[in-house]
Structure formats: structure tokens, C-alpha cells
Design a protein around this motif. Structure first.
Motif, mmCIF file in Angstrom:
data_model
loop_
_atom_site.group_PDB
_atom_site.id
_atom_site.type_symbol
_atom_site.label_atom_id
_atom_site.label_comp_id
_atom_site.label_asym_id
_atom_site.label_seq_id
_atom_site.Cartn_x
_atom_site.Cartn_y
_atom_site.Cartn_z
ATOM 1 N N ASP A 188 -11.449 -3.897 -6.629
ATOM 2 C CA ASP A 188 -11.590 -2.440 -6.519
ATOM 3 C C ASP A 188 -10.228 -1.752 -6.464
ATOM 4 O O ASP A 188 -9.996 -0.744 -7.143
ATOM 5 C CB ASP A 188 -12.417 -2.070 -5.282
ATOM 6 N N GLU A 189 -9.336 -2.294 -5.656
ATOM 7 C CA GLU A 189 -8.008 -1.684 -5.529
ATOM 8 C C GLU A 189 -7.240 -1.773 -6.844
ATOM 9 O O GLU A 189 -6.532 -0.843 -7.231
ATOM 10 C CB GLU A 189 -7.224 -2.362 -4.404
ATOM 11 N N THR A 190 -7.411 -2.895 -7.554
ATOM 12 C CA THR A 190 -6.719 -3.056 -8.831
ATOM 13 C C THR A 190 -7.238 -2.060 -9.863
ATOM 14 O O THR A 190 -6.457 -1.444 -10.597
ATOM 15 C CB THR A 190 -6.903 -4.491 -9.353
ATOM 16 N N LYS A 191 -8.540 -1.879 -9.931
ATOM 17 C CA LYS A 191 -9.107 -0.918 -10.889
ATOM 18 C C LYS A 191 -8.612 0.502 -10.594
ATOM 19 O O LYS A 191 -8.288 1.271 -11.518
ATOM 20 C CB LYS A 191 -10.634 -0.964 -10.836
ATOM 21 N N GLN A 192 -8.559 0.853 -9.325
ATOM 22 C CA GLN A 192 -8.057 2.178 -8.946
ATOM 23 C C GLN A 192 -6.590 2.337 -9.336
ATOM 24 O O GLN A 192 -6.178 3.394 -9.841
ATOM 25 C CB GLN A 192 -8.223 2.392 -7.439
ATOM 26 N N LEU A 193 -5.804 1.271 -9.135
ATOM 27 C CA LEU A 193 -4.382 1.328 -9.471
ATOM 28 C C LEU A 193 -4.194 1.488 -10.975
ATOM 29 O O LEU A 193 -3.389 2.314 -11.424
ATOM 30 C CB LEU A 193 -3.676 0.059 -8.986
ATOM 31 N N LYS B 215 -6.175 2.771 -13.120
ATOM 32 C CA LYS B 215 -6.581 4.132 -13.482
ATOM 33 C C LYS B 215 -5.454 5.117 -13.202
ATOM 34 O O LYS B 215 -5.217 6.059 -13.984
ATOM 35 C CB LYS B 215 -7.848 4.515 -12.713
ATOM 36 N N LYS B 216 -4.737 4.929 -12.100
ATOM 37 C CA LYS B 216 -3.613 5.809 -11.760
ATOM 38 C C LYS B 216 -2.430 5.603 -12.699
ATOM 39 O O LYS B 216 -1.748 6.553 -13.084
ATOM 40 C CB LYS B 216 -3.150 5.543 -10.313
ATOM 41 N N GLU C 239 -7.157 -5.139 -15.322
ATOM 42 C CA GLU C 239 -8.447 -4.447 -15.301
ATOM 43 C C GLU C 239 -9.576 -5.366 -15.754
ATOM 44 O O GLU C 239 -10.649 -5.423 -15.131
ATOM 45 C CB GLU C 239 -8.351 -3.221 -16.214
ATOM 46 N N SER D 49 0.814 -1.214 0.000
ATOM 47 C CA SER D 49 0.000 0.000 0.000
ATOM 48 C C SER D 49 0.850 1.268 0.000
ATOM 49 O O SER D 49 0.364 2.347 -0.347
ATOM 50 C CB SER D 49 -0.937 0.003 1.212
#
Length: 283
Positions: free
Chosen positions: A201-206, A208-209, A239, A168
Motif C-alpha cells: 500500500d505504501e509503495t503504491k501511494q509513493l 502515485k506521488k 508498482e 517516512s
């Protein structure tokens, strides 16, 4: 055998070693300052890199940055006595926790039993430190939370706290002028768990970043620099698998959904992604 390679006019890296879990180490050479990226899994590891850089005429590092807290990226920092070390504040917190640990065989084996340590990492530590094992956890002198931009002279390094399942506290280093991203282990699963896993969820956010930072070359710590095309493919696999995992009841169903999506049998990487996402779904 490890080799020093020059990826661009201002970026050098030392190749990794699987047996003792030595990751890639990077160096960004500015007109005024040199930045070392990651400190290696031992003082011997980082000193080898520094010696190779010196032989190539690269100025000694003025600063060093740690991508994340895992042992193979930080144990060598104690050799950087005259080089200020940068990390996220979250990395410093994790290093403070590590500083209380014993690294002798008995203590390592006990942490493997309790799940605090990964068996492969414990064995790699024993191989990297076969005799005396004096390990001192060096605390970063400079910390930040979200983003820090370093002007090295002729090149800027954008340090961005990106997070992710692997760690994290993980940050990335973007070299816009060289079109290089030092991604480290950012796309790897969480290994410090009862089962290796990704969470959707965490993977999708990553992803996107990370997509806006995808560069001509994207350096993966325990592998090699990837082209932009291959790096984007990896991000899109994560994704896609994250999205499909919501519809799957088990690993076999997720693999079938992926095969339908790709229209071919899955590669080893695609199969592992399915396994790790379903592991995360069970947690």
C-alpha cells in the motif's frame, strides 16, 4: 575517487562512494542563492563537495536541505555553520532522537545487536571516522510539513515530503526549469527492520506521488542520475510487484508471477523487489 559533475547549467553533484556509504550530494545554483542538497556522511564529505564547487566557481551555499534523517545524509551538517539547514518537521524529530546516541564502536555494535542499527552502516561509520569520532547532530533551522518552494533566482526548487518505506520523513527536490528530480533514497526499501522490505500500500501511494515528478534526469543517491525512461521503469516495477504480491503465497510464487508478466527470467533488481515485498508481507 569522487568527482564533481555538472548535470545541467544549474545543477552539480558529487559522485557517491560505496565503501563508506557516501551518497551523492547536489547543488542548485540560482542567480541569487545556491542550495545544497544533503549534507553528507561526515564533515570531511561535505567539505570536499564545497571545495570542489569553489574550484568550479560556484558560489557558497546559501541554504541546505536534508532529504531524510539517515546518518549518511546528515552527519556533515555540523560543518555548515553559516548555512541555514531545511528539513521536514519529521526529519528534525528523528535527528533529535539521533542526538542522544553515542557513536563509539561499543555503542554501535550494541545497536546492531538490538536491531536499531544496520551492520553495514555501523561498519561504514567506523571507516568514515577511523580515528576521532566527534559527531554532532545539527538541528535544522527551517522545517516544514508538506511542501516548500524556494526561489533561488532564475530557478525554483520544489521540496515535497513524499515519505515511502525507506524513510517516512523523506522529501524530494524537483527542479522544474532544469527538468531534474533529486529523488535521493526514496525508492529504496526499509533497511531499519529485521528484514529489508517494502509494503504494497505504501509503495503504491509513493509511486502515485512520484510519477508526476519524473524528469529528464532523476538523481538516485547511492547510484547515479537516471533517465526518465529508466526511472519510470523502476517505479513501474515497484508498482507491479506490489500488486502481484497480494496474489502470491511466497517468494517463489511472486517471482513466477513476475516472470509471466515480463516473459523472461528476472533481473537481480526484479528478484530483490520480489524478496523485499514478500518480507513486508510477513511482517
Amino acid at each position: 575517487m569522487q568527482e564533481l559533475k555538472k548535470l545541467s547549467e544549474r545543477f552539480y553533484y558529487l559522485t557517491p562512494v560505496e565503501e563508506t556509504d557516501r551518497p551523492i550530494l547536489g547543488a542548485v545554483v540560482g542567480d541569487n542563492l545556491t542550495l545544497l542538497i544533503d549534507a553528507g556522511n561526515s564533515e570531511a564529505h561535505v567539505r570536499l563537495f564545497l571545495d570542489e564547487l569553489t574550484r568550479s566557481g560556484v558560489p557558497a551555499p546559501s541554504l541546505a536541505v536534508l532529504t531524510h534523517w539517515h546518518w549518511d545524509h546528515v552527519f556533515g551538517a555540523s560543518a555548515l555553520n553559516r548555512t541555514p539547514v531545511i528539513s521536514t518537521e519529521a526529519t528534525k524529530t528523528e535527528l533529535q532522537r539521533l542526538s542522544s546516541y553515542s557513536w563509539e564502536d561499543e555503542a554501535l555494535d550494541e545497536r546492531v545487536k538490538t536491531g536499531e542499527e544496520i551492520r553495514f552502516c555501523a561498519e561504514a561509520i567506523k571507516k568514515e571516522f577511523p580515528a576521532e569520532r566527534f559527531i554532532r547532530i545539527h538541528m535544522p533551522e527551517i522545517t516544514f510539513n508538506d511542501e516548500l518552494v524556494l526561489d533561488l533566482g532564475g530557478i525554483t526548487c520544489r521540496l515535497v515530503h513524499a515519505g515511502g518505506n525507506h524513510a517516512s520523513d523523506h522529501l524530494i527536490v524537483h527542479l522544474a526549469e532544469e527538468d531534474i528530480l533529486f529523488a535521493g533514497d526514496i525508492t529504496a526499501p526499509n533497511l531499519y527492520a529485521s528484514s529489508w522490505h517494502y509494503t504494497p500500500d505504501e509503495t503504491k501511494q509513493l509511486v502515485k506521488k512520484l510519477k508526476p515528478f519524473a524528469s529528464a534526469w532523476n538523481v538516485i543517491s547511492h547510484w547515479k542520475p537516471l533517465s526518465k525512461e529508466l526511472f519510470i521503469e523502476e517505479l513501474e516495477l515497484l508498482e507491479k510487484t506490489a500488486s502481484l504480491s497480494a496474489r502470491a503465497g511466497d517468494e517463489a510464487e511472486l517471482k513466477n508471477l513476475l516472470m509471466d508478466e515480463y516473459g523472461k527470467p528476472l533481473s537481480e533488481e526484479e528478484s530483490l523487489a520480489a524478496q523485499y515485498f514478500m518480507n513486508g508481507k510477513k511482517l
